[in-house]
Design a protein around this motif. Structure first.
Motif, PDB file in Angstrom:
ATOM      1  N   GLN A   1      -7.042  12.729  -1.485  1.00 56.18           N
ATOM      2  CA  GLN A   1      -5.729  13.111  -0.969  1.00 56.18           C
ATOM      3  C   GLN A   1      -5.850  14.300  -0.037  1.00 56.18           C
ATOM      4  O   GLN A   1      -6.588  15.253  -0.303  1.00 56.18           O
TER       5      GLN A   1
ATOM      6  N   VAL B   1      -2.227  10.382   1.015  1.00 49.55           N
ATOM      7  CA  VAL B   1      -3.333   9.605   0.466  1.00 49.55           C
ATOM      8  C   VAL B   1      -3.795   8.584   1.507  1.00 49.55           C
ATOM      9  O   VAL B   1      -3.044   7.664   1.834  1.00 49.55           O
TER      10      VAL B   1
ATOM     11  N   PRO C   1       0.791  -1.235   0.000  1.00 49.29           N
ATOM     12  CA  PRO C   1       0.000   0.000   0.000  1.00 49.29           C
ATOM     13  C   PRO C   1       0.818   1.276   0.000  1.00 49.29           C
ATOM     14  O   PRO C   1       0.261   2.367  -0.026  1.00 49.29           O
TER      15      PRO C   1
ATOM     16  N   ARG D   1      -5.887   5.343   2.735  1.00 53.23           N
ATOM     17  CA  ARG D   1      -6.420   4.117   2.158  1.00 53.23           C
ATOM     18  C   ARG D   1      -6.971   3.237   3.265  1.00 53.23           C
ATOM     19  O   ARG D   1      -6.480   3.270   4.385  1.00 53.23           O
TER      20      ARG D   1
ATOM     21  N   ARG E   1     -10.078   3.975  -1.180  1.00 49.37           N
ATOM     22  CA  ARG E   1      -9.153   5.107  -1.183  1.00 49.37           C
ATOM     23  C   ARG E   1      -9.936   6.384  -0.950  1.00 49.37           C
ATOM     24  O   ARG E   1     -11.006   6.580  -1.529  1.00 49.37           O
TER      25      ARG E   1
ATOM     26  N   PRO F   1      -6.315  -4.117  -0.487  1.00 52.12           N
ATOM     27  CA  PRO F   1      -6.932  -2.785  -0.525  1.00 52.12           C
ATOM     28  C   PRO F   1      -8.453  -2.871  -0.497  1.00 52.12           C
ATOM     29  O   PRO F   1      -9.050  -3.745  -1.130  1.00 52.12           O
TER      30      PRO F   1
END
Length: 359
Positions: free
Chosen positions: A135, A118, A94, A120, A132, A129
């Protein structure tokens, strides 16, 4: 050089020199050894060295190495559940982990942020994952999640930023048309920013019962989410900046009543315990001649546990109800820790995300 058992039993400095002298990868052992060499060169048992080497093994390594290293590490104090190493593809690494939390998230998920800001979410069972988030400005220093799914992030300049978890409920219909002023979460954020205007923020944590920020002057400010307009409780807990915060709600009655308990850590190498409803405990919970880089506290199947990472590379897991402490040296600087409800410990570094369980 292709035999994990021989490597883990040999003089580690000679192994390091041999790997450094030639480019042959030896099935992935060379990259793993050089990645974690700072820990592997310590005086330790074969099982402990095998465990650390296993945590640094990438997914492109010879598939025969992992079960062999796991066999060698069987008597270590930890069991590696999974690791994601820089360059891994399935599941993907990640990225560097600078901040992380499992508190306030759906079961089985962790929220982490990289060097580019960022955030996640990943599955804590294997690091896969999940989602997300947008940002965030700045380089993250800490993350927390409020009860309404608001994500707060503190950057390394002491500024507070906010976003929402994916899928968080939003007002619809008439509620969306009515303007009732700032929400409780917005009022709480305003209160926190008022304190951070006096001293830059350096640490952050939240539970349903408390939201707290640590500052560069060694103080910790605690706000009650259900009463965001009330003055924050403040305690001067450290000499120098607060470097990490973690919190949990301690049950004090069978009817669900809880009292928030905060653990703070500082550049002074001390870990302090404080409930905003009382004075801080005078004696540090832990103290070493090294700054603390990360904290995490949580209820696990073995009772209350506190994880501490130190700037010299040591990670401690203190099983508070059992009075037992486990130690681990991952071999690289640890930026973030997060305990899972199942009792596993997530460890975030520049090149690895690890999940281990105390044996």
């Amino acid at each position: 050089m292709d035999d994990p058992a021989a490597l883990c039993a040999a003089d580690p400095w000679q192994v390091t020199a041999a790997f450094d002298a030639g480019p042959e990868e030896h099935g992935g052992l060379r990259a793993a050894w050089l990645r974690a060499g700072q820990s592997l060169c310590r005086d330790q048992e074969v099982a402990e060295r095998a465990l650390v080497l296993l945590t640094a093994l990438g997914d492109a390594a010879d598939p025969r190495l992992r079960p062999e290293l796991a066999r060698l590490a069987a008597t270590a104090g930890w069991q590696l559940e999974w690791s994601r190493v820089r360059g891994d593809m399935a599941p993907p690494w990640p990225g560097p982990v600078l901040a992380m939390t499992t508190a306030g998230l759906p079961a089985g998920q962790a929220l982490l942020a990289d060097h580019e800001g960022v955030p996640r979410t990943v599955d804590t069972t294997d690091g896969t994952p999940v989602g997300r988030l947008p940002q965030l400005p700045g380089r993250p220093a800490a993350l927390c999640v409020l009860a309404d799914s608001t994500v707060l992030a503190l950057d390394d300049q002491g500024h507070l930023h906010e976003t929402m978890l994916p899928g968080a409920p939003r007002p619809t219909g008439l509620a969306a048309l009515l303007d009732d002023g700032p929400t409780p979460a917005q009022r709480l954020i305003d209160t926190l920013r008022t304190h951070l205007a006096r001293s830059p923020g350096t640490a952050l944590s939240a539970t349903p019962g408390v939201v707290a920020v640590g500052a560069s002057d060694g103080t910790v400010h605690a706000v009650t989410p259900l009463s965001p307009d009330e003055p924050a409780r403040t305690a001067a807990l450290h000499t120098g900046p607060v470097t990490a915060l973690t919190a949990f709600d301690l049950p004090v009655a069978d009817d669900g009543v809880t009292v928030p308990l905060l653990y703070s850590a500082g550049a002074d190498g001390r870990v302090r315990a404080w409930s905003p409803a009382a004075d801080p405990q005078p004696t540090p919970v832990a103290e070493r001649a090294s700054p603390v880089t990360a904290l995490s506290v949580g209820h696990t199947p073995r009772g209350l546990a506190l994880a501490v990472a130190w700037a010299d590379g040591l990670v401690e897991l203190r099983l508070l109800d059992e009075g037992e402490t486990r130690h681990l040296w991952p071999g690289t600087a640890v930026h973030a820790l997060a305990l899972t409800a199942g009792g596993s410990l997530l460890i975030g570094t520049d090149d690895r995300l690890l999940c281990l369980r105390p044996q």
